[in-house]
Design a protein around this motif. Structure first.
Motif, PDB file in Angstrom:
ATOM      1  N   HIS A 226       0.846  -1.187   0.000  1.00 52.16           N
ATOM      2  CA  HIS A 226       0.000   0.000   0.000  1.00 52.16           C
ATOM      3  C   HIS A 226       0.882   1.237   0.000  1.00 52.16           C
ATOM      4  O   HIS A 226       1.821   1.343   0.776  1.00 52.16           O
ATOM      5  CB  HIS A 226      -0.910   0.000   1.224  1.00 52.16           C
ATOM      6  CG  HIS A 226      -1.731   1.235   1.337  1.00 52.16           C
ATOM      7  ND1 HIS A 226      -2.750   1.505   0.466  1.00 52.16           N
ATOM      8  CD2 HIS A 226      -1.668   2.275   2.179  1.00 52.16           C
ATOM      9  CE1 HIS A 226      -3.287   2.667   0.792  1.00 52.16           C
ATOM     10  NE2 HIS A 226      -2.641   3.153   1.829  1.00 52.16           N
ATOM     11  N   VAL A 227       0.590   2.166  -0.878  1.00 50.54           N
ATOM     12  CA  VAL A 227       1.352   3.405  -0.952  1.00 50.54           C
ATOM     13  C   VAL A 227       0.585   4.471  -0.172  1.00 50.54           C
ATOM     14  O   VAL A 227      -0.500   4.872  -0.577  1.00 50.54           O
ATOM     15  CB  VAL A 227       1.543   3.858  -2.420  1.00 50.54           C
ATOM     16  CG1 VAL A 227       2.305   5.163  -2.477  1.00 50.54           C
ATOM     17  CG2 VAL A 227       2.263   2.783  -3.208  1.00 50.54           C
ATOM     18  N   PRO A 228       1.124   4.918   0.954  1.00 48.56           N
ATOM     19  CA  PRO A 228       0.436   5.956   1.724  1.00 48.56           C
ATOM     20  C   PRO A 228       0.290   7.243   0.926  1.00 48.56           C
ATOM     21  O   PRO A 228       1.066   7.512   0.008  1.00 48.56           O
ATOM     22  CB  PRO A 228       1.357   6.181   2.916  1.00 48.56           C
ATOM     23  CG  PRO A 228       2.238   4.981   2.979  1.00 48.56           C
ATOM     24  CD  PRO A 228       2.353   4.475   1.571  1.00 48.56           C
ATOM     25  N   HIS A 229      -0.694   8.007   1.268  1.00 47.24           N
ATOM     26  CA  HIS A 229      -0.929   9.333   0.708  1.00 47.24           C
ATOM     27  C   HIS A 229      -1.520   9.324  -0.702  1.00 47.24           C
ATOM     28  O   HIS A 229      -1.453  10.338  -1.396  1.00 47.24           O
ATOM     29  CB  HIS A 229       0.339  10.190   0.733  1.00 47.24           C
ATOM     30  CG  HIS A 229       0.923  10.355   2.087  1.00 47.24           C
ATOM     31  ND1 HIS A 229       0.382  11.193   3.036  1.00 47.24           N
ATOM     32  CD2 HIS A 229       1.997   9.777   2.669  1.00 47.24           C
ATOM     33  CE1 HIS A 229       1.108  11.126   4.135  1.00 47.24           C
ATOM     34  NE2 HIS A 229       2.083  10.270   3.939  1.00 47.24           N
ATOM     35  N   GLU A 230      -2.081   8.219  -1.145  1.00 49.18           N
ATOM     36  CA  GLU A 230      -2.766   8.233  -2.439  1.00 49.18           C
ATOM     37  C   GLU A 230      -3.941   9.209  -2.339  1.00 49.18           C
ATOM     38  O   GLU A 230      -4.507   9.412  -1.264  1.00 49.18           O
ATOM     39  CB  GLU A 230      -3.276   6.836  -2.803  1.00 49.18           C
ATOM     40  CG  GLU A 230      -2.184   5.833  -3.107  1.00 49.18           C
ATOM     41  CD  GLU A 230      -1.456   6.089  -4.415  1.00 49.18           C
ATOM     42  OE1 GLU A 230      -1.968   6.848  -5.264  1.00 49.18           O
ATOM     43  OE2 GLU A 230      -0.366   5.534  -4.589  1.00 49.18           O
ATOM     44  N   LEU A 231      -4.299   9.833  -3.446  1.00 54.45           N
ATOM     45  CA  LEU A 231      -5.345  10.848  -3.417  1.00 54.45           C
ATOM     46  C   LEU A 231      -6.671  10.312  -2.884  1.00 54.45           C
ATOM     47  O   LEU A 231      -7.364  11.002  -2.134  1.00 54.45           O
ATOM     48  CB  LEU A 231      -5.548  11.453  -4.804  1.00 54.45           C
ATOM     49  CG  LEU A 231      -4.462  12.422  -5.259  1.00 54.45           C
ATOM     50  CD1 LEU A 231      -4.728  12.872  -6.694  1.00 54.45           C
ATOM     51  CD2 LEU A 231      -4.358  13.611  -4.336  1.00 54.45           C
ATOM     52  N   HIS A 232      -7.040   9.097  -3.255  1.00 55.95           N
ATOM     53  CA  HIS A 232      -8.304   8.556  -2.763  1.00 55.95           C
ATOM     54  C   HIS A 232      -8.256   8.293  -1.260  1.00 55.95           C
ATOM     55  O   HIS A 232      -9.289   8.271  -0.606  1.00 55.95           O
ATOM     56  CB  HIS A 232      -8.714   7.294  -3.537  1.00 55.95           C
ATOM     57  CG  HIS A 232      -7.774   6.155  -3.398  1.00 55.95           C
ATOM     58  ND1 HIS A 232      -6.679   6.008  -4.214  1.00 55.95           N
ATOM     59  CD2 HIS A 232      -7.742   5.115  -2.531  1.00 55.95           C
ATOM     60  CE1 HIS A 232      -6.017   4.915  -3.850  1.00 55.95           C
ATOM     61  NE2 HIS A 232      -6.638   4.361  -2.843  1.00 55.95           N
ATOM     62  N   ASP A 233      -7.063   8.134  -0.690  1.00 58.09           N
ATOM     63  CA  ASP A 233      -6.921   8.007   0.765  1.00 58.09           C
ATOM     64  C   ASP A 233      -6.927   9.381   1.432  1.00 58.09           C
ATOM     65  O   ASP A 233      -7.457   9.542   2.533  1.00 58.09           O
ATOM     66  CB  ASP A 233      -5.616   7.290   1.129  1.00 58.09           C
ATOM     67  CG  ASP A 233      -5.603   5.840   0.702  1.00 58.09           C
ATOM     68  OD1 ASP A 233      -6.688   5.215   0.660  1.00 58.09           O
ATOM     69  OD2 ASP A 233      -4.514   5.334   0.390  1.00 58.09           O
ATOM     70  N   GLU A 234      -6.320  10.357   0.777  1.00 57.41           N
ATOM     71  CA  GLU A 234      -6.251  11.712   1.316  1.00 57.41           C
ATOM     72  C   GLU A 234      -7.616  12.400   1.283  1.00 57.41           C
ATOM     73  O   GLU A 234      -7.912  13.233   2.136  1.00 57.41           O
ATOM     74  CB  GLU A 234      -5.238  12.548   0.528  1.00 57.41           C
ATOM     75  CG  GLU A 234      -3.813  12.083   0.672  1.00 57.41           C
ATOM     76  CD  GLU A 234      -3.265  12.275   2.077  1.00 57.41           C
ATOM     77  OE1 GLU A 234      -3.617  13.276   2.741  1.00 57.41           O
ATOM     78  OE2 GLU A 234      -2.483  11.416   2.509  1.00 57.41           O
ATOM     79  N   PHE A 235      -8.423  12.088   0.279  1.00 59.54           N
ATOM     80  CA  PHE A 235      -9.742  12.698   0.101  1.00 59.54           C
ATOM     81  C   PHE A 235     -10.801  11.604  -0.076  1.00 59.54           C
ATOM     82  O   PHE A 235     -11.413  11.489  -1.142  1.00 59.54           O
ATOM     83  CB  PHE A 235      -9.740  13.623  -1.122  1.00 59.54           C
ATOM     84  CG  PHE A 235      -8.686  14.702  -1.080  1.00 59.54           C
ATOM     85  CD1 PHE A 235      -8.857  15.826  -0.294  1.00 59.54           C
ATOM     86  CD2 PHE A 235      -7.523  14.576  -1.825  1.00 59.54           C
ATOM     87  CE1 PHE A 235      -7.890  16.820  -0.250  1.00 59.54           C
ATOM     88  CE2 PHE A 235      -6.550  15.564  -1.792  1.00 59.54           C
ATOM     89  CZ  PHE A 235      -6.724  16.686  -1.000  1.00 59.54           C
ATOM     90  N   PRO A 236     -11.026  10.777   0.951  1.00 57.79           N
ATOM     91  CA  PRO A 236     -11.939   9.638   0.788  1.00 57.79           C
ATOM     92  C   PRO A 236     -13.380  10.051   0.470  1.00 57.79           C
ATOM     93  O   PRO A 236     -14.102   9.306  -0.190  1.00 57.79           O
ATOM     94  CB  PRO A 236     -11.854   8.916   2.132  1.00 57.79           C
ATOM     95  CG  PRO A 236     -11.359   9.941   3.096  1.00 57.79           C
ATOM     96  CD  PRO A 236     -10.490  10.872   2.297  1.00 57.79           C
ATOM     97  N   GLU A 237     -13.775  11.240   0.896  1.00 60.53           N
ATOM     98  CA  GLU A 237     -15.138  11.704   0.651  1.00 60.53           C
ATOM     99  C   GLU A 237     -15.320  12.253  -0.764  1.00 60.53           C
ATOM    100  O   GLU A 237     -16.430  12.543  -1.175  1.00 60.53           O
ATOM    101  CB  GLU A 237     -15.507  12.797   1.664  1.00 60.53           C
ATOM    102  CG  GLU A 237     -14.796  14.125   1.463  1.00 60.53           C
ATOM    103  CD  GLU A 237     -13.301  14.161   1.773  1.00 60.53           C
ATOM    104  OE1 GLU A 237     -12.658  15.128   1.354  1.00 60.53           O
ATOM    105  OE2 GLU A 237     -12.761  13.234   2.404  1.00 60.53           O
ATOM    106  N   ALA A 238     -14.222  12.370  -1.509  1.00 63.53           N
ATOM    107  CA  ALA A 238     -14.278  13.022  -2.816  1.00 63.53           C
ATOM    108  C   ALA A 238     -13.987  12.059  -3.966  1.00 63.53           C
ATOM    109  O   ALA A 238     -13.542  12.496  -5.028  1.00 63.53           O
ATOM    110  CB  ALA A 238     -13.288  14.188  -2.841  1.00 63.53           C
ATOM    111  N   GLY A 239     -14.260  10.791  -3.779  1.00 60.99           N
ATOM    112  CA  GLY A 239     -13.957   9.802  -4.807  1.00 60.99           C
ATOM    113  C   GLY A 239     -14.567  10.115  -6.165  1.00 60.99           C
ATOM    114  O   GLY A 239     -13.887  10.082  -7.188  1.00 60.99           O
ATOM    115  N   GLU A 240     -15.848  10.450  -6.169  1.00 65.63           N
ATOM    116  CA  GLU A 240     -16.522  10.753  -7.438  1.00 65.63           C
ATOM    117  C   GLU A 240     -15.960  12.024  -8.066  1.00 65.63           C
ATOM    118  O   GLU A 240     -15.729  12.081  -9.275  1.00 65.63           O
ATOM    119  CB  GLU A 240     -18.027  10.896  -7.218  1.00 65.63           C
ATOM    120  CG  GLU A 240     -18.732   9.576  -6.997  1.00 65.63           C
ATOM    121  CD  GLU A 240     -20.240   9.761  -6.869  1.00 65.63           C
ATOM    122  OE1 GLU A 240     -20.791  10.653  -7.534  1.00 65.63           O
ATOM    123  OE2 GLU A 240     -20.840   9.001  -6.102  1.00 65.63           O
ATOM    124  N   ALA A 241     -15.728  13.041  -7.242  1.00 59.58           N
ATOM    125  CA  ALA A 241     -15.190  14.305  -7.762  1.00 59.58           C
ATOM    126  C   ALA A 241     -13.781  14.103  -8.316  1.00 59.58           C
ATOM    127  O   ALA A 241     -13.439  14.671  -9.367  1.00 59.58           O
ATOM    128  CB  ALA A 241     -15.188  15.370  -6.667  1.00 59.58           C
TER     129      ALA A 241
END
Length: 80
Positions: free
Chosen positions: A3-18
């Motif tokens: 697992h690579v920490p700090h992926e965008l989908h991890d940093e912004f989990p509420e913004a997946g669709e956006a």
């Protein structure tokens, strides 16, 4: 692959669709996201001792990742 920490989908989990929509619809956002991923993966390789780098290089990459994350966050806020 680990697992690579700090992926965008991890940093912004509420913004997946956006995140997905902006990558498709906004060329500037897509470029920022691509650069973020490249920088993030390079940091991960350095931290995993797969790639050698000076402390200065590692810090410069972390600062660049933070600048990119801030710009991405601003675009996400405006898109909501």
């Amino acid at each position: 692959m680990t697992h690579v920490p700090h992926e965008l989908h991890d940093e912004f989990p509420e913004a997946g669709e956006a995140l997905h929509r902006l990558k498709i619809e906004n060329a500037h956002f897509a470029k920022l996201a691509d650069e973020y991923h490249e920088v993030n993966r390079e940091i991960h390789r350095i931290e995993a001792d797969v790639e050698a780098a000076s402390d200065e290089r590692a810090e410069a990459l972390k600062k660049r990742r933070l600048v990119l994350k801030d710009e991405i966050a601003g675009i996400l806020r405006a898109a909501v």
